[in-house]
Design a protein around this motif. Structure first.
Motif, PDB file in Angstrom:
ATOM      1  N   GLN A 154     113.449  54.268  10.513  1.00  0.00           N
ATOM      2  CA  GLN A 154     113.849  53.003  10.854  1.00  0.00           C
ATOM      3  C   GLN A 154     114.293  53.054  12.233  1.00  0.00           C
ATOM      4  O   GLN A 154     113.931  52.565  13.087  1.00  0.00           O
ATOM      5  N   LEU A 155     114.206  54.727  12.635  1.00  0.00           N
ATOM      6  CA  LEU A 155     113.806  54.791  14.204  1.00  0.00           C
ATOM      7  C   LEU A 155     112.602  54.918  15.022  1.00  0.00           C
ATOM      8  O   LEU A 155     112.103  54.080  16.328  1.00  0.00           O
ATOM      9  N   ILE A 190     115.764  52.427  28.746  1.00  0.00           N
ATOM     10  CA  ILE A 190     116.177  52.002  27.772  1.00  0.00           C
ATOM     11  C   ILE A 190     116.916  50.411  28.530  1.00  0.00           C
ATOM     12  O   ILE A 190     117.871  51.040  29.502  1.00  0.00           O
ATOM     13  N   GLN A 191     116.158  49.607  28.442  1.00  0.00           N
ATOM     14  CA  GLN A 191     117.023  48.798  28.765  1.00  0.00           C
ATOM     15  C   GLN A 191     118.633  47.887  28.339  1.00  0.00           C
ATOM     16  O   GLN A 191     119.145  47.551  29.853  1.00  0.00           O
ATOM     17  N   ASN A 192     119.278  48.596  27.805  1.00  0.00           N
ATOM     18  CA  ASN A 192     120.137  47.780  26.927  1.00  0.00           C
ATOM     19  C   ASN A 192     120.416  48.647  26.085  1.00  0.00           C
ATOM     20  O   ASN A 192     120.478  49.105  25.065  1.00  0.00           O
ATOM     21  N   PRO A 193     121.024  49.931  26.208  1.00  0.00           N
ATOM     22  CA  PRO A 193     121.798  51.347  25.597  1.00  0.00           C
ATOM     23  C   PRO A 193     122.623  50.701  24.717  1.00  0.00           C
ATOM     24  O   PRO A 193     122.710  50.934  23.690  1.00  0.00           O
ATOM     25  N   ILE A 200     121.052  51.967  16.460  1.00  0.00           N
ATOM     26  CA  ILE A 200     120.993  53.556  15.326  1.00  0.00           C
ATOM     27  C   ILE A 200     122.476  53.735  14.843  1.00  0.00           C
ATOM     28  O   ILE A 200     121.710  54.270  13.675  1.00  0.00           O
ATOM     29  N   SER A 201     123.349  53.158  15.063  1.00  0.00           N
ATOM     30  CA  SER A 201     124.378  53.560  13.875  1.00  0.00           C
ATOM     31  C   SER A 201     124.614  53.313  12.722  1.00  0.00           C
ATOM     32  O   SER A 201     125.685  53.508  12.491  1.00  0.00           O
ATOM     33  N   GLU A 208     125.500  60.950  14.340  1.00  0.00           N
ATOM     34  CA  GLU A 208     125.673  60.544  15.700  1.00  0.00           C
ATOM     35  C   GLU A 208     124.224  60.381  16.879  1.00  0.00           C
ATOM     36  O   GLU A 208     123.789  60.943  15.732  1.00  0.00           O
ATOM     37  N   HIS A 209     124.507  59.513  17.401  1.00  0.00           N
ATOM     38  CA  HIS A 209     123.104  59.380  18.457  1.00  0.00           C
ATOM     39  C   HIS A 209     124.151  59.703  20.193  1.00  0.00           C
ATOM     40  O   HIS A 209     125.060  59.766  19.939  1.00  0.00           O
TER      41      HIS A 209
END
Length: 232
Positions: A154-155, A190-193, A200-201, A208-209
């Motif tokens: 999925q990542l 990463i334009q939209n962190p 990711i969550s 955790e990320h």
């Protein structure tokens, strides 16, 4: 002298770490992060305890920070005993102009995030090289071993180029203080962190990320010993 020792003796990190210790007042409950810059903070707190009779208690995020704090003479407690902290101080791998940060180079970002979110004030200490217009360094993701394959799939679907972090002095992957793996995920710029953090969550097996949205201020140390402070 190793590269690691040269990094630890960086005047930029020393300036930032020592200044951050000056933000701590008697009676504070302090979250203490992990890394070479925060090591200066912990040691300076120890000096203030000895010489200025500073009365504080710390909560550490890793075994490494625990060892430094014990050696420095900083009294320690746990979040179970002190669930609300006054201030948390930690380093970062990179931060942007909006004070969003990526952390986890020391594989302690899960505990670092819990501690930082338990504090009323979260201060990041850094050198100038960590500042960027747009976040772009790999995002560490802590995953349960049982869920690694699903997390990897999925990542990748989110556009990440993945590397399972390997241990430096033994065969096999890094194992976190929580008994999990760390996958370093390169998403480019990463334009939209916030959006990436949320996606990711949602992945099952992700503990955790390393995307941190809760930084209140950044202390940047300079080579001449001065500091710059950025606030939201």
């Amino acid at each position: 002298m190793s590269d690691r020792n040269q990094t630890q003796e960086s005047p930029e990190k020393k300036a930032a770490g020592i200044y951050a210790a000056s933000l701590v007042k008697s009676g504070d409950k302090v979250g203490l992060g992990t890394g070479s810059t925060v090591a200066y903070t912990i040691k300076e707190l120890g000096r203030r305890i000895r010489e200025e009779k500073l009365n504080v208690v710390g909560v550490v995020t890793s075994y490494q920070s625990e060892a430094i704090a014990i050696e420095a003479g900083v009294p320690l407690t746990t979040l179970a005993q002190m669930p609300e902290l006054t201030i948390a101080i930690d380093g970062a791998d990179q931060f942007d102009k909006n004070l969003m940060a990526i952390k986890g180079g020391g594989a302690a970002h899960t505990r670092e995030k819990i501690v930082s979110m338990s504090a009323k004030r979260f201060v990041v200490v850094s050198d100038p090289k960590k500042k960027a217009d747009v976040l772009s360094v790999p995002v560490p993701v802590e995953v349960m071993p049982f869920g690694k394959e699903l997390a990897v799939r999925q990542l990748k679907e989110l556009g990440g180029k993945l590397v399972l972090r390997a241990a430096a002095k033994k065969d096999g992957p890094v194992i976190t203080d929580n008994g999990n793996f760390v996958i370093d995920c390169d998403f480019g710029e990463i334009q939209n962190p916030k959006e990436l953090a949320a996606r990711i969550s949602q992945i099952p097996g992700v503990v955790e990320h390393g995307l941190f949205m809760n930084v209140d201020e950044v202390v940047i140390g300079k080579s001449d010993g001065s500091i710059e402070i950025l606030k939201k």
